[in-house]
Design an enzyme around this catalytic site. Sequence first.
Site, PDB file in Angstrom:
ATOM      1  N   ASP A 142       0.817  -1.220   0.000  1.00 41.97           N
ATOM      2  CA  ASP A 142       0.000   0.000   0.000  1.00 41.97           C
ATOM      3  C   ASP A 142       0.854   1.276   0.000  1.00 41.97           C
ATOM      4  OD1 ASP A 142      -2.126  -1.841   0.401  1.00 41.97           O
ATOM      5  OD2 ASP A 142      -1.951  -1.644   2.575  1.00 41.97           O
ATOM      6  N   GLU A 158     -11.364  -0.115  -3.540  1.00 45.32           N
ATOM      7  CA  GLU A 158     -10.575   0.441  -2.410  1.00 45.32           C
ATOM      8  C   GLU A 158      -9.345   1.146  -2.978  1.00 45.32           C
ATOM      9  OE1 GLU A 158      -9.379  -2.915   0.014  1.00 45.32           O
ATOM     10  OE2 GLU A 158      -8.129  -3.743  -1.562  1.00 45.32           O
TER      11      GLU A 158
END
Length: 322
Positions: free
Chosen positions: A16, A223
């Site tokens: 991420d 997301e």
Amino acid sequence: MAAPNEPIVTHIYTADPSAHVFEGKLYIYPSHDIDHDGPTNDNGDQYAMEDYHVLSMDNMESHCVDHGAALHIKDVPWASKQMWAPDAAFKNDTYYLFFPARDKDGIFRIGVASSASPSGPFQAQENYIPGSFSIDPAVFVEEDGQAYMYFGGLWGGQLEKWQTGEFNPEAVGPDAGAPALGPQVAQLSDDMLTFKSEPKEISIVDEEGNPIAAGDEDRRYFEGPWMHKFGGKYYLSYSTGTTHKLVYAIGDHPEGPFVFKGTILTPVLGWTTHHSIVEFQGKWYLFYHDASLSGGVDHKRSVKFTELAYNEDGTIQTIEYK
Ligand code: FUB
């Protein structure tokens, strides 16, 4: 030494990546994946992270430095578990780390911590940002100084549980033919610690202006939102989740609406895909992760980068994952 499409560090698992240029260097704010024997499920229990490490690079060929633990969950009074995808921003001569975690009731919230240095350590606020929910904060500071937070993720990220404005643990997502849930956006207050505006849903539409449908899993939001500006336009990019693509949409305003344009990165090894886009030393880069270093274990991921190129019309050239 760092190299394209190779893990930027191999001594820890990272995911991420949110990349920013601060003080002339490239700083990367990733999740710090850990190994454990707990369950793996659609709720994301396998992503059991407990702290954040900040990474930096002087240039794209240099060694990537791990500045060590910058914030641990034991130092976040409101959080109980799962420190997921963070982001950072600079304003007021201060560096802010924004991060999601479950609160003591198991509900994902978004917190903020601050530091005088881009590498931390960061000091967390006592409570999460009031009115925050779900996961994956990405903070974009506009040229006029206004900061916007984009956030939200389906399934384990609980976004579909907030459709009424209240948390409903039984709620499911919209029917396949109905408009998909978009990410949320909120303006941040000048001190970066609260929302100045109520979070609102972003609209992502096709070229005809029709909302992307919930069943359109190749294009609908899942997301990992990211915002960047190129050629005076706003680029909202995100993961499609179940179809494992990084895709993007373009708009004229930071709060949208955004018109879907195409794929940035084809599916990587591992279930999740999550990225950031940054301009550094005259070139554009995509930071992403995959699970190659762990041999394909979904929750043991590694951050990588590759160069990103635009076409003359401002569209992004699709990168084929290899
Ligand atoms: O790292 C945990 C979660 O996996 C992130 O919050 C999502 O974006 C996905 O990458």
